[in-house]
Write a protein that holds these residues in place. Structure first.
Motif, short mmCIF file in Angstrom:
data_model
loop_
_atom_site.label_atom_id
_atom_site.label_comp_id
_atom_site.label_asym_id
_atom_site.label_seq_id
_atom_site.Cartn_x
_atom_site.Cartn_y
_atom_site.Cartn_z
N LEU A 563 0.81 -1.22 0.00
CA LEU A 563 0.00 0.00 0.00
C LEU A 563 0.84 1.26 0.00
O LEU A 563 0.53 2.24 -0.67
N PHE A 564 1.92 1.22 0.77
CA PHE A 564 2.74 2.43 0.92
C PHE A 564 3.97 2.42 0.03
O PHE A 564 4.75 3.37 0.02
N SER A 565 4.15 1.34 -0.73
CA SER A 565 5.30 1.20 -1.64
C SER A 565 6.60 1.57 -0.96
O SER A 565 7.44 2.28 -1.50
N LYS A 566 6.72 1.09 0.28
CA LYS A 566 7.91 1.43 1.06
C LYS A 566 8.38 0.19 1.80
O LYS A 566 7.76 -0.25 2.76
N THR A 567 9.45 -0.39 1.29
CA THR A 567 10.00 -1.59 1.92
C THR A 567 11.40 -1.28 2.43
O THR A 567 12.27 -0.87 1.65
N THR A 568 11.61 -1.45 3.71
CA THR A 568 12.93 -1.23 4.31
C THR A 568 13.51 -2.57 4.71
O THR A 568 12.84 -3.38 5.36
N THR A 569 14.73 -2.81 4.32
CA THR A 569 15.39 -4.07 4.63
C THR A 569 16.34 -3.87 5.81
O THR A 569 17.22 -3.02 5.76
N PRO A 570 16.17 -4.63 6.88
CA PRO A 570 17.05 -4.47 8.04
C PRO A 570 18.45 -4.98 7.75
O PRO A 570 18.67 -5.74 6.80
N GLU A 571 19.40 -4.54 8.54
CA GLU A 571 20.77 -5.05 8.40
C GLU A 571 20.80 -6.54 8.70
O GLU A 571 20.00 -7.05 9.49
N ALA A 572 21.76 -7.22 8.10
CA ALA A 572 21.86 -8.67 8.25
C ALA A 572 22.08 -9.08 9.70
O ALA A 572 21.65 -10.16 10.12
N LYS A 573 22.72 -8.22 10.49
CA LYS A 573 23.04 -8.58 11.87
C LYS A 573 21.80 -8.73 12.74
O LYS A 573 21.87 -9.28 13.84
#
Length: 609
Positions: A563-573
């Protein structure tokens, strides 16, 4: 063996033994408060300066989780329902293996003080952190209340120790030494209490087995009374205990305990990541041996009263089945002054350890999760003083809650498990959602956790109030009980009278022609009514809560991302190590691992090539 009309009593030597244990715990706490051990900073006070060795931390973790609930509840469970409960050992053992591959490599390098800080780091949301911390605090308070109250209730009727005295003694002593001595006091008093617990339970089991005629006789009697049961493989979720639901349910329940503040706070207080792994490696066999010995104690208890010819619950010497263990202990150890006091000391030790660990972790949560804005620019001395004040506050609060809940009845293992699982299942799902799936965001975390929590609480309350009551196994004979104390119950040849306690503590008298006929009339212990969620076995509660959080959380995350076209990927750690290569490039994973090894105590310094 013989029986008298007099009730068992707690004698002067027993009070002396109990006093020695309580004073010993207090003395250890005061030593660390006034011996010059540094407590000038929050890290020193709450985490022992992150310099603690594996063995004492292991014994502390063992003593914290193997509470008075277990000391009273596990033998009572075997007495009431038989040996199927021992399959919990499978789930418990598996949970420690999982903890070594999830908790240690994820949390130790992050240098946390509160486990809920991780939720803020992972979801970049104070809201998720505060929600998790709030319900974590509620779960800890609930568990401490049951852990303080259940032994006090049992001891009041069984051996005459006033309820208020038990609660106040444990509450006051635990609060004082934890407030003054901090984490080091908690750890080393737990070491002392773990020793008392093991000495106490082995003393009882050896003497009780001898009085019952040896282990062979114990096994034979329990087999004849229907308590030796290891073959329930039903897949019906309404069956109270089966191989499958115990193995699965206890895996989730204990993994949720490992993700609690009490456990993680000890994990990050060790000197190195190797020591953190050793904590779980050493604790696992201690816990499994403890549960096995307590289960055997339940079998000895049954055989002892069968041989004696007088079951105290059937005869009316005790009011409910939770009081039968202390009654048995006082009776079988009365031959030598002070031995009964030794075992009662184990019950107090379990309650003390749970209280001290709990209030220490609650203070850490409050300081780190709820008050960072207030304490941000304060000196270390002020922060430490505030933390000590909070420890004292939570100690008084826990003591008060235990006394206010004095009307509690019912099987302590089941009620304690149900109360804690209603929160811990969704919390475990929240941590697994964070550590397994980089797609999960804070919206999914909040929606998934809230939905699962509402369902879990509604189901827990409904199951306690309206759930099907599993029938107890037949109690022992009363033909050799003293006439002065025996109840009006009579045992007629060919018939067995049993008291059925439901989870609310209410009782009804039921009769069947024989144990075999009773089992045929109520095959598998299933309710004779339409399927209801309230009838699902209590051990599956943490499984359901965890799965609901993950499924709903992932769904809500995908929808909000779309819906918000906003995907944040967290750091691998911030993901479990075994998931990193699934979601990230090899270079990102390598950089994360090398960085952690450089910054984490106990790991060799490496550099990327």
């Amino acid at each position: 063996m013989s029986f008298t009309d007099d009730r068992v009593v707690f004698r002067a030597a027993d009070y002396v033994m109990l006093g020695v244990m309580l004073l010993g715990s207090m003395g250890i706490g005061l030593y660390f408060a006034f011996s010059g051990v540094s407590q000038r900073t929050k890290v020193d006070y709450l985490l022992g300066g992150r310099r603690l060795k594996a063995l004492p931390v292991c014994l502390s973790l063992f003593a914290s989780f193997m509470s008075a609930i277990s000391l009273i509840g596990i033998p009572t469970e075997i007495y009431s329902y038989g040996t199927m409960y021992v399959y919990c050992l499978i789930g418990q053992g598996f949970s420690y293996i999982l903890a070594m591959f999830t908790l240690v490599p994820l949390f130790y390098p992050l240098r946390l003080t509160s486990v809920y800080e991780y939720l803020n780091m992972r979801f970049k949301s104070r809201t998720v952190q505060l929600i998790g911390a709030s319900f974590g605090v509620m779960s800890t308070l609930s568990y401490m209340t049951v852990a303080l109250l259940s032994p006090a209730l049992a001891l009041e009727t069984a051996v005459g120790i006033p309820l208020w005295l038990s609660i106040v003694l444990v509450g006051a002593i635990g609060t004082i030494y934890t407030t003054l001595g901090g984490m080091k006091s908690v750890i080393w008093t737990d070491v002392f209490q773990a020793f008392v617990i093991y000495v106490g339970i082995f003393t009882v089991i050896i003497k009780g087995t001898m009085d019952a005629g040896g282990f062979g006789k114990v096994w034979q009697i329990n087999k004849e009374t229907g308590r030796i049961v290891f073959d329930d493989i039903s897949i019906d979720p309404r069956v109270r205990h089966t191989i499958w639901n115990l193995s699965l349910g206890m895996s989730f329940y204990w993994l949720a305990n490992h993700f609690s503040q009490t456990s993680v706070q000890r994990l990050v207080s060790t000197r190195s990541i190797e020591d953190a792994n050793k904590v779980y490696l050493f604790t696992c066999p201690l816990v499994l041996a403890f549960v096995a010995v307590l289960s055997l104690t339940g079998l000895v208890l049954v055989a002892y009263f069968q041989q004696l010819g007088c079951d105290p619950l059937a005869a009316g010497y005790v009011k409910n089945k939770n009081q039968i263990v202390p009654y048995f202990v006082i009776h079988t150890l009365s031959f030598f002054p002070g031995l009964a006091g030794l075992y009662i000391s184990t019950i107090f030790s379990g309650a003390l350890s749970t209280l001290s660990s709990g209030i220490n972790s609650l203070a850490a949560n409050t300081v780190q999760d709820f008050l960072p804005w207030f304490l941000r620019y304060r000196s270390e001395a002020v922060v430490t003083t505030v933390t000590k004040t909070l420890v004292c506050f939570f100690g008084i609060t826990s003591t008060g809650l235990a006394y206010l809940a004095k009307d509690f009845e019912g099987p302590v293992i089941q009620v304690g498990f149900t109360a804690v699982s209603a929160t811990n299942g969704p919390l475990l799902g929240l941590f697994l959602l964070a550590g397994l799936f980089p797609q999960a965001n804070y919206v999914g975390a909040v929606v998934g956790f809230a939905s699962s929590l509402v369902f879990s609480y509604c189901n827990a309350i409904g199951s306690l109030r309206f759930g099907y009551s599993t029938k107890m196994l037949p109690m022992g004979p009363t033909d050799r009980c003293g006439s002065g104390n025996a109840s009006s119950m009579t045992v007629t040849p060919g018939y067995t009278f049993t008291t059925t306690d439901d989870v609310n503590g209410s009782s009804e008298l039921t009769m069947s022609t024989t144990l075999r006929n009773m089992q045929e009339m109520d095959a598998l212990g299933l309710p004779q009514r339409d399927f209801s969620l309230y009838d699902i076995s209590y051990v599956l509660a943490p499984v359901i809560g965890t799965i609901l959080t993950i499924v709903i959380g992932l769904t809500a995350s995908f929808i909000s991302n779309h819906l918000f076209s906003k995907t944040t990927t967290p750091e691998a750690k911030f993901l479990f190590p075994f998931c990193r290569r699934l979601w990230y490039s090899d270079r990102d994973v390598l950089d994360t691992e090398l960085k952690f090894r450089d910054q984490t105590p106990g790991c060799g310094k490496l550099t990327a090539s």
